[in-house]
Design a protein around this motif. Sequence first.
Motif, mmCIF file in Angstrom:
data_model
loop_
_atom_site.group_PDB
_atom_site.id
_atom_site.type_symbol
_atom_site.label_atom_id
_atom_site.label_comp_id
_atom_site.label_asym_id
_atom_site.label_seq_id
_atom_site.Cartn_x
_atom_site.Cartn_y
_atom_site.Cartn_z
ATOM 1 N N ASN A 1 -6.785 3.047 -2.026
ATOM 2 C CA ASN A 1 -6.829 4.167 -0.872
ATOM 3 C C ASN A 1 -8.326 4.687 -0.766
ATOM 4 N N LYS B 1 -14.135 1.690 3.512
ATOM 5 C CA LYS B 1 -14.498 0.636 4.200
ATOM 6 C C LYS B 1 -14.125 0.866 5.767
ATOM 7 N N LYS B 2 -13.176 1.898 5.994
ATOM 8 C CA LYS B 2 -13.003 2.322 7.318
ATOM 9 C C LYS B 2 -14.113 3.002 8.032
ATOM 10 N N ARG B 3 -14.603 3.905 6.922
ATOM 11 C CA ARG B 3 -15.894 4.656 7.563
ATOM 12 C C ARG B 3 -17.256 3.845 7.483
ATOM 13 N N GLN B 4 -16.994 2.558 7.026
ATOM 14 C CA GLN B 4 -18.280 2.025 6.889
ATOM 15 C C GLN B 4 -19.444 2.328 6.120
ATOM 16 N N ARG C 1 -10.057 1.587 0.807
ATOM 17 C CA ARG C 1 -9.835 1.434 2.062
ATOM 18 C C ARG C 1 -10.380 2.595 3.045
ATOM 19 N N SER C 2 -10.654 3.586 2.514
ATOM 20 C CA SER C 2 -11.300 5.041 3.326
ATOM 21 C C SER C 2 -12.597 4.421 3.427
ATOM 22 N N ASN D 1 -9.675 11.405 1.764
ATOM 23 C CA ASN D 1 -10.136 11.867 2.872
ATOM 24 C C ASN D 1 -10.938 13.157 2.862
ATOM 25 N N THR E 1 0.885 -1.219 -0.157
ATOM 26 C CA THR E 1 0.090 0.000 0.051
ATOM 27 C C THR E 1 1.031 1.295 -0.076
ATOM 28 N N PRO F 1 -4.310 8.829 0.528
ATOM 29 C CA PRO F 1 -5.156 8.857 1.652
ATOM 30 C C PRO F 1 -5.632 10.295 2.064
ATOM 31 N N SER G 1 -12.945 -5.027 -0.026
ATOM 32 C CA SER G 1 -13.741 -3.730 0.502
ATOM 33 C C SER G 1 -15.185 -3.387 0.095
#
Length: 414
Positions: free
Chosen positions: A135, A141-144, A138-139, A114, A2, A110, A172
Amino acid sequence: MTLFYTLIVHIIKRLLPVAGWFYPKIRPFYKGRQSQKDYQSFDKKPHDKVIWMHCASLGEFEQGRPVLEKLKEELPTYKILLTFFSPSGYEIRKNYDKVAWVCYLPWDTPRDVNIFLDYFQPDMALFVKYEIWPNTLRSLKKRQIPTVLFSGIFRAGQPYFKYHWFKQLLHSFDMFFVQDERSLQLLQDNGIKHVSLSGDTRFDRVYDISRNPVDLPLIQAFVNHHKVLVAGSTWPKDEALLVQYINQSAQPDEKFIIAPHVIDESHILQIERSLTQSYRRYSRLSSGDSVDFQVLIIDSIGLLSQLYRFAQLAYIGGGFGVGIHNILEAATYGVPILIGPNYQKFKEAKDLIQTGACISVDSVEQGVKSIERLMADTDLCHSLGQESQAYISAHTGATSSVVNYVLEQQNMST
């Protein structure tokens, strides 16, 4: 991996402005992103509910359009954000009135991702066909944030199924809607269970277009009951084939509409100089003008999907190059189709060849003979065209599958 990928993106981001001095076509790619880097001009309110749809370019937009427009109907209180990767899609659709905002996909770092997500705060993200940005995913997924890929099509040779890092990216997504059984099986064999075989939303799009014709009086006057060949998205090798037929074999009761993929002045002039039969450019045709000429050259964008309805025979370009363009736009009107030899990556072409509605030619000589045969036999064209239309009708419905899933997810979140 990554970190290495992100470093590469940063390097490209820094080098593109320099490259733009030597390659002007690159400039819109980075200038567009630079102009919207803080998004404050988009006037998004904190309480806005947002569905985000991302398309690589114009072709993917047309593929996703039925879903987008149906969601606009079903979720009238939501705002829709439309992003593009390429300038070609953005420039043509930046004023699209069915959405609240149109912008470029941010750089896949990232920080850039974001900033984008912090501003728009989408309630759901939809990706069309094959857009997989590490990226960004991933962001999300992290934030659902529920994330869907629809009209997806996959092949075993793709990196997603060869390397662990790429394979993990597929996890993801919360849901895949794929076009064919092979894609379904590939994903399931690689541990992806949240996948549905729904088909391709392009079928719904072309079906809708054929049911909502746009009035084109200049084209109608030119056609005027003649036998017509419509050639769409042509390249020089396609045009060499068409011009040989037109110059040497065309009959007085036949007319030709050529819509080249590239419409700059030098290319249009090249086509004109190669023709010995009479021709006009569409941009220079006015109401009341004589239409006593044989070839109409389309030198504007946005007409092609409406032109095939005037055809007895369609020729789709690209098959003598990297691959054919959209054959479904012609098939929906019940028209037989000619293409070049490079079609293997296109399931719809292979399907239509099996039915006989699409014919692949390997050379100029073979293409000329096929045109001669089909233009001379109206009954054969009609019979093959019925196969084209039946194929389209049998494959509609993907839009409903995607939209119903989105509605269910949004109902669950409220």
